[in-house]
Structure formats: structure tokens, C-alpha cells
Enzyme design. Structure first.
Site, PDB file in Angstrom:
ATOM      1  N   ASP A   1      35.048  37.673  44.876  1.00 17.82           N
ATOM      2  CA  ASP A   1      36.268  38.266  45.245  1.00 17.82           C
ATOM      3  C   ASP A   1      36.743  38.490  44.968  1.00 17.82           C
ATOM      4  O   ASP A   1      38.214  39.025  44.975  1.00 17.82           O
ATOM      5  CB  ASP A   1      34.535  39.358  43.980  1.00 17.82           C
ATOM      6  CG  ASP A   1      35.801  40.674  43.290  1.00 17.82           C
ATOM      7  OD1 ASP A   1      36.254  40.021  41.963  1.00 17.82           O
ATOM      8  OD2 ASP A   1      35.359  41.589  43.465  1.00 17.82           O
TER       9      ASP A   1
ATOM     10  N   HIS B   1      38.817  40.381  40.082  1.00 17.25           N
ATOM     11  CA  HIS B   1      37.831  41.497  39.002  1.00 17.25           C
ATOM     12  C   HIS B   1      38.546  42.195  38.235  1.00 17.25           C
ATOM     13  O   HIS B   1      38.977  42.506  37.306  1.00 17.25           O
ATOM     14  CB  HIS B   1      36.781  41.707  39.185  1.00 17.25           C
ATOM     15  CG  HIS B   1      36.518  43.522  39.735  1.00 17.25           C
ATOM     16  ND1 HIS B   1      36.494  43.156  40.652  1.00 17.25           N
ATOM     17  CD2 HIS B   1      37.349  44.744  39.667  1.00 17.25           C
ATOM     18  CE1 HIS B   1      36.623  44.654  41.872  1.00 17.25           C
ATOM     19  NE2 HIS B   1      36.889  44.922  40.383  1.00 17.25           N
TER      20      HIS B   1
ATOM     21  N   SER C   1      39.483  49.528  43.226  1.00 16.52           N
ATOM     22  CA  SER C   1      39.356  47.852  43.982  1.00 16.52           C
ATOM     23  C   SER C   1      40.366  46.935  44.221  1.00 16.52           C
ATOM     24  O   SER C   1      41.412  47.751  43.645  1.00 16.52           O
ATOM     25  CB  SER C   1      38.368  47.510  42.044  1.00 16.52           C
ATOM     26  OG  SER C   1      37.063  47.716  42.027  1.00 16.52           O
TER      27      SER C   1
END
Length: 352
Positions: free
Chosen positions: A192, A162, A297
Site C-alpha cells: 500500500d 490507495h 492516509s
């Protein structure tokens, strides 16, 4: 690995009365050693068929001299068996790891930390920070900031899918301030994960990938990333839980950060940080209370040995806009063993 080998018949064959009589009749028996066996011994390697150590005829010296050489021959045979085991182990490791150069815990690479520094958070931060980068991805809808972990010296970097999904250009900044352009090598939206590669990079410090199967609830962990663009931010906490089912979006349009500051995910039947959309996937995650914020992230979750045990992927924010967003002590990381098992797929250029 320590294994024990039993040589069938090693002692029983010396108790043959007729053999003993024959040996005594031909020459005096050396009281220090039992008579030699009638045939050369064979040895069984672990998991394999018996292997003859001597396969070609060899001229035998007189029996008296042969008895004296018995212990030497036995020692040589044991050495040969040990060498065979060592070679087999090395081959097995090569088959498992292939030719890819990725520093993994338990290999022959230098330890991340000296024994005296294990558990020292400042030492961990100093040792691992050079392996963590900031990623800025430009998309049609704007820019997103995330983090990544260097896994090879020539610039392979693991991050979240992402972070770079839909990016038209990717810029990466290392801990020493150098900037690189990066290209996407492979993606796996179901986990992911994404693998990107820096252009023209060499001599980078690769992180050591640990073993997430050994992680326990209550273990102290360190997180390093670029929350809100603050490169190289270090936080610490503990492992709060294991095997949490985290559901994330696989839609490219949903991959960008939401107004709440994080990116959308589901946990425990509830949605956080926005709508995850209609296309989702679920993975098992490590839960931590180490402070994670937007921009973490793709960064590293690290154990007290300085090994990477997870890739930070989601955090809960109760804020309604990014200016109010902050860590709630509820963060999730993709176990590093999941990453390692997916590396060959990512390196193949798979785009999923």
C-alpha cells in the site's frame, strides 16, 4: 563503532635474550624504550587479512636513532589503520544508501530538533509540518483526499497506494499553500505504498526518515495530515501495539474511500469500513491511538525526535456514513523501515 586491535607478538618479541644481547653489544640500551622488533610490525584490519603498513624498502638510520624513532613510527602506524577503518565505514554507508538524497536519521544531516526541544509536540509540529502535503486525486469515480510526506527537496513524495490508485490527475498542496501537479513514479499495492513526483518543484523541506525498529509500545507519537481536507492537522497519542497484521485491498476498484469514511481493511478476522474485495495483501503495522480520520492516509507518524517512523494507512470507523465518521483511537501505520526498503523499487517505476 569502537573496535579494539591486538598486535600479535608486540611484547613477546622484546623478550628474546639473544636479540637483547646483540643490541647491548652494539650500543647502550635506552632504558626508556624497549629494543625495536626485528621486523616491521603488521596490523590486522577488522575482518580482513594482515596488512603491511610499509611495503617498500626504506633505508634504515643507525640503530640508536631508530630506537628513538620507535614511538613515532608506532603512532603513525595507528593513524594509518584508523584512517583505513574510517574510509571503509564511509564506503559501506555509501553502498547502503546509494546516490539518492533522502534524509535519514543518524546521517550527517542537521537534526530535526535541537536537544532542548525533543519531546516538545509544538516544536515537532513546527519542524515537520512543512514536509507534509495534501493530495487530491481525481478518478473516474470522483475525487479522494489524502496526505503525503516529502522525502527529497525536488518533490519526491511517499503516500499510500490507495490515495492515488486509478487517478487521472493528482494535485498536491504544500503547507505554505503552493499547488503542484504530480505524476506517479511507482506503486506497490502489496505494501500500500506509492511514490509521486511534483513537477517543477525545488527547495522543499524533506522529512527525516527514522528507524521504526526502535519503536516501543507506549512511545509518544504525533500524526500530521489532512483529515477531511483540513491541511496540516496535528494530533498526538501513543504506540498502542506493534506488528499488527493489517489486510488491505489490492483491487483498484476497492481503493476509494467507503461510505464509513475510511477505506476498507481487515484486522483480527473482521472487516472495517467496507468490503476489501477478493484480492488482498497483509502487512505488519504500527497501531496507534493518535487520532486519524479520512484524509490522514499517506501522512506521517512521527516520534519525539521529529523523525518519521510510519506512514498512516488505515483507521477504524464505526460510522455508517462519512458525516458521522470519527476517530475511534484505532489507527495503523506502515513502518518507515518498510518504506525505505521499498524505495528503490518505487523509484524504478514499478507499477504493482
Amino acid at each position: 563503532m569502537t573496535e579494539s586491535f591486538r598486535r600479535d607478538g608486540e611484547y613477546e618479541q622484546y623478550t628474546n635474550p639473544s636479540q637483547g644481547a646483540q643490541q647491548h653489544a652494539s650500543s647502550p640500551v635506552n632504558p626508556e624504550w624497549p629494543p625495536p622488533p626485528a621486523h616491521e610490525p603488521t596490523f590486522q584490519a577488522a575482518g580482513g587479512a594482515p596488512t603491511a603498513l610499509l611495503t617498500e624498502p626504506v633505508a634504515q638510520p643507525p640503530r640508536a636513532r631508530r630506537r628513538n624513532r620507535g614511538p613515532v613510527a608506532l603512532l603513525a602506524a595507528v593513524a594509518i589503520v584508523a584512517a583505513a577503518i574510517g574510509g571503509g565505514t564511509a564506503y559501506g554507508i555509501q553502498e547502503l544508501t546509494g546516490n539518492d538524497t533522502v534524509a535519514s536519521a543518524g546521517s550527517t544531516t542537521t537534526s530535526v530538533l535541537p536537544s532542548s526541544k525533543k519531546g516538545d509536540i509544538s516544536a515537532i509540529a513546527s519542524a515537520v509540518s512543512p514536509s507534509i502535503v495534501e493530495i487530491n486525486a481525481t478518478t473516474n469515480s470522483g475525487e479522494s483526499t489524502g496526505s503525503g510526506v516529502i522525502i527529497t527537496g525536488d518533490g519526491e513524495i511517499i503516500t499510500n497506494n490507495h490515495v492515488i490508485s486509478g487517478a487521472s490527475s493528482i494535485k498536491v498542496t504544500t503547507s505554505d499553500g503552493k499547488e503542484y501537479t504530480a505524476k506517479v513514479v511507482g506503486t506497490d499495492s502489496k505494501k500500500d505504498l506509492a511514490l509521486i513526483k511534483l513537477e517543477g518543484a525545488s527547495g522543499l523541506k524533506a522529512a527525516t526518515l527514522g528507524n521504526s525498529d526502535g519503536v516501543q509500545v507506549g512511545d509518544t507519537v504525533v500524526a500530521i495530515g489532512s483529515p477531511e481536507g483540513l491541511t496540516g492537522t496535528v494530533t498526538s497519542g501513543i504506540v498502542s501495539a506493534l506488528d499488527r497484521d493489517v489486510t488491505v485491498s489490492t483491487d483498484e476498484g476497492q481503493q476509494q474511500q467507503q461510505p464509513g469514511g475510511g477505506w476498507p481493511f481487515e484486522f483480527g478476522g473482521q472487516e472495517f469500513n467496507g468490503d476489501t474485495g477478493s484480492s488482498t495483501t497483509t502487512y505488519k503495522a504500527i497501531q496507534t491511538d493518535a487520532s486519524l480520520n479520512p484524509g490522514n492516509s499517506g501522512g506521517a507518524l512521527i516520534d519525539m525526535n521529529g523523525d518519521i517512523i510510519g506512514i498512516n494507512s488505515a483507521m477504524y470507523s464505526s460510522a455508517s456514513n462519512s458525516s458521522e465518521a470519527g476517530s475511534q483511537g484505532l489507527g495503523f501505520a506502515i513502518p518507515i523501515n518498510t518504506v525505505k526498503s521499498d524505495l528503490s523499487t518505487l523509484r524504478s517505476g514499478s507499477q504493482s
